[in-house]
Write a protein that holds these residues in place. Structure first.
Motif, PDB file in Angstrom:
ATOM      1  N   VAL A 293       0.861  -1.180   0.000  1.00 43.82           N
ATOM      2  CA  VAL A 293       0.000   0.000   0.000  1.00 43.82           C
ATOM      3  C   VAL A 293       0.899   1.232   0.000  1.00 43.82           C
ATOM      4  O   VAL A 293       1.712   1.402   0.905  1.00 43.82           O
ATOM      5  CB  VAL A 293      -0.921   0.009   1.244  1.00 43.82           C
ATOM      6  N   PRO A 294       0.780   2.089  -1.042  1.00 44.44           N
ATOM      7  CA  PRO A 294       1.601   3.308  -1.059  1.00 44.44           C
ATOM      8  C   PRO A 294       1.244   4.224   0.109  1.00 44.44           C
ATOM      9  O   PRO A 294       0.087   4.312   0.518  1.00 44.44           O
ATOM     10  CB  PRO A 294       1.242   3.977  -2.385  1.00 44.44           C
ATOM     11  N   ILE A 295       2.246   4.879   0.640  1.00 44.25           N
ATOM     12  CA  ILE A 295       2.031   5.824   1.739  1.00 44.25           C
ATOM     13  C   ILE A 295       1.915   7.204   1.123  1.00 44.25           C
ATOM     14  O   ILE A 295       2.909   7.850   0.811  1.00 44.25           O
ATOM     15  CB  ILE A 295       3.190   5.768   2.747  1.00 44.25           C
ATOM     16  N   VAL A 296       0.685   7.629   0.885  1.00 48.41           N
ATOM     17  CA  VAL A 296       0.421   8.958   0.330  1.00 48.41           C
ATOM     18  C   VAL A 296      -0.594   9.643   1.230  1.00 48.41           C
ATOM     19  O   VAL A 296      -1.439   8.998   1.836  1.00 48.41           O
ATOM     20  CB  VAL A 296      -0.109   8.897  -1.128  1.00 48.41           C
ATOM     21  N   SER A 297      -0.497  10.949   1.296  1.00 53.26           N
ATOM     22  CA  SER A 297      -1.430  11.687   2.138  1.00 53.26           C
ATOM     23  C   SER A 297      -2.666  12.079   1.331  1.00 53.26           C
ATOM     24  O   SER A 297      -2.599  12.287   0.128  1.00 53.26           O
ATOM     25  CB  SER A 297      -0.745  12.932   2.704  1.00 53.26           C
ATOM     26  N   GLY A 298      -3.774  12.165   2.009  1.00 54.36           N
ATOM     27  CA  GLY A 298      -5.004  12.602   1.367  1.00 54.36           C
ATOM     28  C   GLY A 298      -5.548  11.587   0.378  1.00 54.36           C
ATOM     29  O   GLY A 298      -5.414  10.384   0.554  1.00 54.36           O
ATOM     30  N   TYR A 299      -6.142  12.123  -0.673  1.00 49.93           N
ATOM     31  CA  TYR A 299      -6.767  11.278  -1.669  1.00 49.93           C
ATOM     32  C   TYR A 299      -5.920  11.191  -2.924  1.00 49.93           C
ATOM     33  O   TYR A 299      -6.438  11.105  -4.023  1.00 49.93           O
ATOM     34  CB  TYR A 299      -8.162  11.799  -2.010  1.00 49.93           C
ATOM     35  N   GLY A 300      -4.607  11.206  -2.782  1.00 50.07           N
ATOM     36  CA  GLY A 300      -3.708  11.126  -3.924  1.00 50.07           C
ATOM     37  C   GLY A 300      -3.806   9.783  -4.627  1.00 50.07           C
ATOM     38  O   GLY A 300      -4.413   8.843  -4.121  1.00 50.07           O
ATOM     39  N   PRO A 301      -3.219   9.695  -5.799  1.00 50.06           N
ATOM     40  CA  PRO A 301      -3.272   8.435  -6.541  1.00 50.06           C
ATOM     41  C   PRO A 301      -2.543   7.328  -5.790  1.00 50.06           C
ATOM     42  O   PRO A 301      -1.492   7.539  -5.212  1.00 50.06           O
ATOM     43  CB  PRO A 301      -2.583   8.765  -7.863  1.00 50.06           C
ATOM     44  N   LYS A 302      -3.123   6.136  -5.776  1.00 50.26           N
ATOM     45  CA  LYS A 302      -2.556   5.030  -5.027  1.00 50.26           C
ATOM     46  C   LYS A 302      -2.073   3.909  -5.935  1.00 50.26           C
ATOM     47  O   LYS A 302      -1.651   2.875  -5.460  1.00 50.26           O
ATOM     48  CB  LYS A 302      -3.572   4.508  -4.032  1.00 50.26           C
ATOM     49  N   GLY A 303      -2.139   4.069  -7.236  1.00 46.50           N
ATOM     50  CA  GLY A 303      -1.644   3.040  -8.151  1.00 46.50           C
ATOM     51  C   GLY A 303      -0.125   2.948  -8.082  1.00 46.50           C
ATOM     52  O   GLY A 303       0.575   3.951  -7.973  1.00 46.50           O
ATOM     53  N   SER A 304       0.407   1.731  -8.137  1.00 45.58           N
ATOM     54  CA  SER A 304       1.854   1.552  -7.990  1.00 45.58           C
ATOM     55  C   SER A 304       2.631   2.210  -9.122  1.00 45.58           C
ATOM     56  O   SER A 304       3.727   2.702  -8.915  1.00 45.58           O
ATOM     57  CB  SER A 304       2.187   0.068  -7.923  1.00 45.58           C
ATOM     58  N   HIS A 305       2.060   2.235 -10.312  1.00 53.01           N
ATOM     59  CA  HIS A 305       2.775   2.819 -11.451  1.00 53.01           C
ATOM     60  C   HIS A 305       2.741   4.349 -11.437  1.00 53.01           C
ATOM     61  O   HIS A 305       3.512   4.984 -12.140  1.00 53.01           O
ATOM     62  CB  HIS A 305       2.179   2.290 -12.756  1.00 53.01           C
TER      63      HIS A 305
ATOM     64  N   PHE B  36       8.379  -2.363   5.476  1.00 52.25           N
ATOM     65  CA  PHE B  36       8.312  -1.109   4.722  1.00 52.25           C
ATOM     66  C   PHE B  36       9.286  -1.197   3.560  1.00 52.25           C
ATOM     67  O   PHE B  36      10.338  -1.823   3.663  1.00 52.25           O
ATOM     68  CB  PHE B  36       8.667   0.091   5.606  1.00 52.25           C
ATOM     69  N   ALA B  37       8.921  -0.555   2.458  1.00 52.23           N
ATOM     70  CA  ALA B  37       9.782  -0.521   1.279  1.00 52.23           C
ATOM     71  C   ALA B  37       9.945   0.931   0.847  1.00 52.23           C
ATOM     72  O   ALA B  37       8.997   1.716   0.912  1.00 52.23           O
ATOM     73  CB  ALA B  37       9.182  -1.339   0.147  1.00 52.23           C
ATOM     74  N   ALA B  38      11.137   1.287   0.395  1.00 57.95           N
ATOM     75  CA  ALA B  38      11.434   2.675   0.039  1.00 57.95           C
ATOM     76  C   ALA B  38      10.841   3.089  -1.304  1.00 57.95           C
ATOM     77  O   ALA B  38      10.530   4.254  -1.512  1.00 57.95           O
ATOM     78  CB  ALA B  38      12.942   2.893   0.020  1.00 57.95           C
ATOM     79  N   ASN B  39      10.679   2.140  -2.233  1.00 56.14           N
ATOM     80  CA  ASN B  39      10.172   2.477  -3.567  1.00 56.14           C
ATOM     81  C   ASN B  39       9.541   1.245  -4.206  1.00 56.14           C
ATOM     82  O   ASN B  39       9.500   0.174  -3.610  1.00 56.14           O
ATOM     83  CB  ASN B  39      11.282   3.063  -4.448  1.00 56.14           C
ATOM     84  N   LEU B  40       9.096   1.378  -5.445  1.00 60.09           N
ATOM     85  CA  LEU B  40       8.420   0.294  -6.144  1.00 60.09           C
ATOM     86  C   LEU B  40       9.356  -0.879  -6.408  1.00 60.09           C
ATOM     87  O   LEU B  40       8.961  -2.035  -6.272  1.00 60.09           O
ATOM     88  CB  LEU B  40       7.824   0.810  -7.459  1.00 60.09           C
ATOM     89  N   ALA B  41      10.605  -0.613  -6.761  1.00 56.56           N
ATOM     90  CA  ALA B  41      11.544  -1.693  -7.053  1.00 56.56           C
ATOM     91  C   ALA B  41      11.779  -2.569  -5.824  1.00 56.56           C
ATOM     92  O   ALA B  41      11.786  -3.809  -5.910  1.00 56.56           O
ATOM     93  CB  ALA B  41      12.858  -1.125  -7.563  1.00 56.56           C
ATOM     94  N   GLU B  42      11.958  -1.949  -4.684  1.00 55.59           N
ATOM     95  CA  GLU B  42      12.161  -2.717  -3.445  1.00 55.59           C
ATOM     96  C   GLU B  42      10.890  -3.488  -3.077  1.00 55.59           C
ATOM     97  O   GLU B  42      10.959  -4.615  -2.592  1.00 55.59           O
ATOM     98  CB  GLU B  42      12.556  -1.772  -2.309  1.00 55.59           C
TER      99      GLU B  42
END
Length: 103
Positions: free
Chosen positions: A23-35, A57-63
């Motif tokens: 699950v991406p850690i984004v604030s608010g209603y930002g886009p949550k798609g991995s790409h 926890f992972a730092a980015n998509l590659a990890e």
């Protein structure tokens, strides 16, 4: 009524325990798609049978992909070498144009 037996349902539910998701850690209603945000940190969650609980926890998509899909990191095992085509015209091959013996 066509209800499935309780044993089958419990078996299917038990098979899902230990499944991972990111699950991406984004604030608010930002886009949550991995790409959409490949450099955004992500929390890796594990299904415990009742709820998703954070486990890494992972730092980015590659990890994230390295954690979720470890089998993709292994080199493929070499299989048998393909057999080269034999001589002949076979019915599946394109027919050759007739040769002219003029020189």
């Amino acid at each position: 009524m066509d209800d499935e037996p309780l044993e089958e349902w419990a078996e299917r539910r038990k098979a899902k325990i230990g499944r991972l998701r990111a699950v991406p850690i984004v604030s608010g209603y930002g886009p949550k798609g991995s790409h959409l945000n490949p450099n955004t940190p992500r929390v890796i969650e594990r299904w415990n049978g009742h709820a998703w609980e954070p486990c890494a926890f992972a730092a980015n998509l590659a990890e994230t992909k390295r954690i979720l899909y470890p089998e993709a990191q292994e080199p493929p095992t070499p299989g048998p070498a393909p057999k080269p085509l034999g001589s002949g015209t076979g019915k599946h091959r394109k027919p050759q144009a007739p040769r002219s013996d003029r020189r």
